[in-house]
Scaffold this active site. Structure first.
Site, mmCIF file in Angstrom:
data_model
loop_
_atom_site.group_PDB
_atom_site.id
_atom_site.type_symbol
_atom_site.label_atom_id
_atom_site.label_comp_id
_atom_site.label_asym_id
_atom_site.label_seq_id
_atom_site.Cartn_x
_atom_site.Cartn_y
_atom_site.Cartn_z
ATOM 1 N N GLN A 101 -3.708 -2.355 9.804
ATOM 2 C CA GLN A 101 -4.607 -2.883 10.828
ATOM 3 C C GLN A 101 -6.032 -2.899 10.286
ATOM 4 O O GLN A 101 -6.931 -3.390 10.931
ATOM 5 C CB GLN A 101 -4.571 -1.985 12.068
ATOM 6 N N HIS A 119 -4.956 -7.654 10.980
ATOM 7 C CA HIS A 119 -6.182 -8.078 11.676
ATOM 8 C C HIS A 119 -7.130 -8.855 10.771
ATOM 9 O O HIS A 119 -8.301 -9.009 11.089
ATOM 10 C CB HIS A 119 -6.892 -6.851 12.268
ATOM 11 N N GLY A 187 -2.311 7.335 10.396
ATOM 12 C CA GLY A 187 -3.638 7.201 10.997
ATOM 13 C C GLY A 187 -3.804 6.084 11.997
ATOM 14 O O GLY A 187 -4.811 5.379 11.957
ATOM 15 N N ASN A 213 -0.686 12.161 10.975
ATOM 16 C CA ASN A 213 -1.909 12.086 11.786
ATOM 17 C C ASN A 213 -2.321 13.524 12.138
ATOM 18 O O ASN A 213 -1.453 14.355 12.422
ATOM 19 C CB ASN A 213 -1.637 11.287 13.085
ATOM 20 N N GLU A 215 -3.662 14.287 14.846
ATOM 21 C CA GLU A 215 -3.469 14.397 16.296
ATOM 22 C C GLU A 215 -2.201 13.656 16.694
ATOM 23 O O GLU A 215 -1.821 12.691 16.042
ATOM 24 C CB GLU A 215 -4.609 13.686 17.050
HETATM 25 P P1 NAD Z 1 -7.808 4.216 15.898
HETATM 26 O O1 NAD Z 1 -9.270 4.140 15.613
HETATM 27 O O2 NAD Z 1 -7.331 3.853 17.234
HETATM 28 O O3 NAD Z 1 -7.259 5.661 15.556
HETATM 29 C C1 NAD Z 1 -7.475 6.295 14.371
HETATM 30 C C2 NAD Z 1 -6.400 7.340 14.209
HETATM 31 O O4 NAD Z 1 -6.607 7.973 12.950
HETATM 32 C C3 NAD Z 1 -6.409 8.463 15.267
HETATM 33 O O5 NAD Z 1 -5.097 8.654 15.742
HETATM 34 C C4 NAD Z 1 -6.887 9.684 14.492
HETATM 35 O O6 NAD Z 1 -6.318 10.884 14.962
HETATM 36 C C5 NAD Z 1 -6.395 9.353 13.108
HETATM 37 N N1 NAD Z 1 -7.097 10.033 12.015
HETATM 38 C C6 NAD Z 1 -8.367 10.487 11.983
HETATM 39 N N2 NAD Z 1 -8.622 11.062 10.788
HETATM 40 C C7 NAD Z 1 -7.494 10.952 10.062
HETATM 41 C C8 NAD Z 1 -7.128 11.354 8.756
HETATM 42 N N3 NAD Z 1 -7.985 11.982 7.939
HETATM 43 N N4 NAD Z 1 -5.876 11.100 8.328
HETATM 44 C C9 NAD Z 1 -4.976 10.470 9.137
HETATM 45 N N5 NAD Z 1 -5.276 10.063 10.386
HETATM 46 C C10 NAD Z 1 -6.515 10.295 10.836
HETATM 47 O O7 NAD Z 1 -7.123 3.355 14.754
HETATM 48 P P2 NAD Z 1 -6.156 2.152 14.844
HETATM 49 O O8 NAD Z 1 -4.917 2.564 15.560
HETATM 50 O O9 NAD Z 1 -6.071 1.637 13.477
HETATM 51 O O10 NAD Z 1 -6.887 1.036 15.739
HETATM 52 C C11 NAD Z 1 -8.243 0.782 15.680
HETATM 53 C C12 NAD Z 1 -8.592 -0.653 15.401
HETATM 54 O O11 NAD Z 1 -9.816 -0.585 14.715
HETATM 55 C C13 NAD Z 1 -7.672 -1.391 14.492
HETATM 56 O O12 NAD Z 1 -7.544 -2.635 15.049
HETATM 57 C C14 NAD Z 1 -8.398 -1.527 13.164
HETATM 58 O O13 NAD Z 1 -8.316 -2.866 12.726
HETATM 59 C C15 NAD Z 1 -9.827 -1.303 13.493
HETATM 60 N N6 NAD Z 1 -10.612 -0.498 12.540
HETATM 61 C C16 NAD Z 1 -10.467 -0.661 11.209
HETATM 62 C C17 NAD Z 1 -11.195 0.118 10.341
HETATM 63 C C18 NAD Z 1 -11.010 -0.070 8.869
HETATM 64 O O14 NAD Z 1 -10.766 -1.199 8.423
HETATM 65 N N7 NAD Z 1 -11.099 1.007 8.098
HETATM 66 C C19 NAD Z 1 -12.096 1.065 10.828
HETATM 67 C C20 NAD Z 1 -12.255 1.168 12.207
HETATM 68 C C21 NAD Z 1 -11.492 0.398 13.062
#
Ligand code: NAD
Length: 247
Positions: A101, A119, A187, A213, A215
Site C-alpha cells: 500500500q 496505491h 505493518g 505488527n 499492535e
Molecule cells: P496504517 O498507517 O493504517 O498503519 C500502520 C501500521 O503499522 C499500524 O498497524 C502500526 O501498528 C504498524 N507499525 C508501526 N510501526 C511498525 C513497525 N516498526 N513494524 C511493523 N509495523 C509497524 O498503515 P496502512 O494500513 O498501510 O494504511 C495507511 C495508508 O497510508 C495506506 O494507504 C498507505 O498507502 C498510506 N501511507 C503510506 C506510507 C508510505 O508509503 N510509507 C506512509 C504513510 C501512509
C-alpha cells in the site's frame, strides 16, 4: 513467541506461492511515519492536501505541502532490514510478490522486483488530463511541475482520496491473492479498503496468514493464523536467519 517464529519459518520454507502484503508500518523504521496515530503525518498536515478537488482548486498550495511530505521528507528515507529481507526471500524463490500500500518506492530500492503498488507510487508524476507520465526528478520538483505536452499541473502518480486503484496493480494483486498459499502481512492496520480485501481473498482460498505488527489490527482476530508481535525489522531478521538455516 519463539514457537510462533519457528512455525512461521516452517510455513515460509514449505510454501509454494508466498506473497507479502505491506503497509505504512514496514517503512516506519526507515523514518516515514504512518498517516494516522499520535505521531502520524495527519497530526502535522491537513489530509485535505490529498483531496482531488482541493488539488485541482488550489494546485500551488497543495504542491507546496505534497513536495514537503512526499519528496523532501520521503526522499531521504532508505530501505530497512525488513524491506531487504523480503527482497532476499524473492531471490531465494520463497516469495512470489510484494503487494504494497506504500508509495515510497522502498521495496524496489531494496531489490524486490515483483512489486504491486496498490496505491501507486511517488517516483512518477502523471498528467490528470492527458495521462502523460514523467519521472519526479529533482529538476521537475524545483517548481510546480507542469505537463510538457498539455501544460496542466501534474499530480503524483499515487492515488488521492476517492481515486480508483491502478488497474494493473489491482489485477495482479487479486490474482496473486487467489493463487497464494501464504501471506505475510507487515505493518498494516487493515483499515484501508479495498486493499484490506487482499489478505481476505487469500484466506478464503485457503492460504495461511502470518502477521507482523507491534499492535493488534483488524486482521489479527479475523484472518491471521500466526501473529508475530513486534517491529518489522526485528521479526523479519529473525525469520530470515531461521529460513537460511533450513534451506
Ligand atoms: P496504517 O498507517 O493504517 O498503519 C500502520 C501500521 O503499522 C499500524 O498497524 C502500526 O501498528 C504498524 N507499525 C508501526 N510501526 C511498525 C513497525 N516498526 N513494524 C511493523 N509495523 C509497524 O498503515 P496502512 O494500513 O498501510 O494504511 C495507511 C495508508 O497510508 C495506506 O494507504 C498507505 O498507502 C498510506 N501511507 C503510506 C506510507 C508510505 O508509503 N510509507 C506512509 C504513510 C501512509
Amino acid at each position: 513467541m519463539e514457537n510462533n517464529i519457528q512455525i512461521a519459518i516452517d510455513l515460509i520454507v514449505n510454501s509454494n506461492n508466498a506473497i507479502a502484503f505491506t503497509g505504512a508500518g514496514i517503512s516506519v523504521e526507515s523514518g516515514i511515519p504512518p498517516f494516522r496515530g499520535e505521531t502520524g503525518l495527519w497530526s502535522k498536515y491537513d489530509p485535505n492536501v490529498l483531496d482531488l478537488n482541493n488539488f485541482h482548486l488550489n494546485p500551488i498550495e497543495a504542491w507546496k505541502v505534497i513536495k514537503e511530505i512526499f519528496y523532501d521528507f520521503f526522499g531521504e528515507a532508505k530501505p530497512n532490514a525488513a524491506h531487504f529481507a523480503l527482497a532476499e526471500m524473492e531471490r531465494q524463490g520463497l516469495l512470489k510478490a510484494v503487494i504494497t500500500q506504500n508509495i515510497d518506492n522502498l521495496h524496489y530500492e531494496a531489490g524486490s522486483n515483483e512489486v504491486y503498488e496498490f496505491h501507486g507510487n511517488s517516483r512518477m508524476l502523471v498528467c490528470p488530463y492527458c495521462s502523460n507520465k514523467i519521472k519526479a526528478s529533482e529538476a521537475v520538483l524545483t517548481d510546480i511541475p507542469l505537463c510538457d505536452k498539455c501544460h496542466a499541473v501534474l499530480k503524483p502518480d499515487f492515488i488521492f482520496f476517492g481515486e480508483g486503484i491502478p488497474e494493473l496493480a489491482y489485477r495482479n494483486s487479486v490474482e496473486a491473492a487467489q493463487k497464494t498459499d501464504l501471506v505475510i502481512i507487515i505493518g498494516s492496520t487493515g483499515e484501508v479498503t479495498p486493499a484490506s480485501s487482499i489478505p481476505q481473498i487469500a484466506k478464503q482460498k485457503g492460504a495461511k496468514i502470518i502477521e507482523i505488527n507491534p499492535e493488534k489490527t483488524l486482521f489479527t482476530d479475523s484472518v491471521t493464523d500466526i501473529f508475530l508481535q513486534g517491529k518489522a525489522t526485528e521479526i523479519m531478521s529473525q525469520l530470515l536467519i531461521g529460513i537460511k538455516q533450513k534451506i
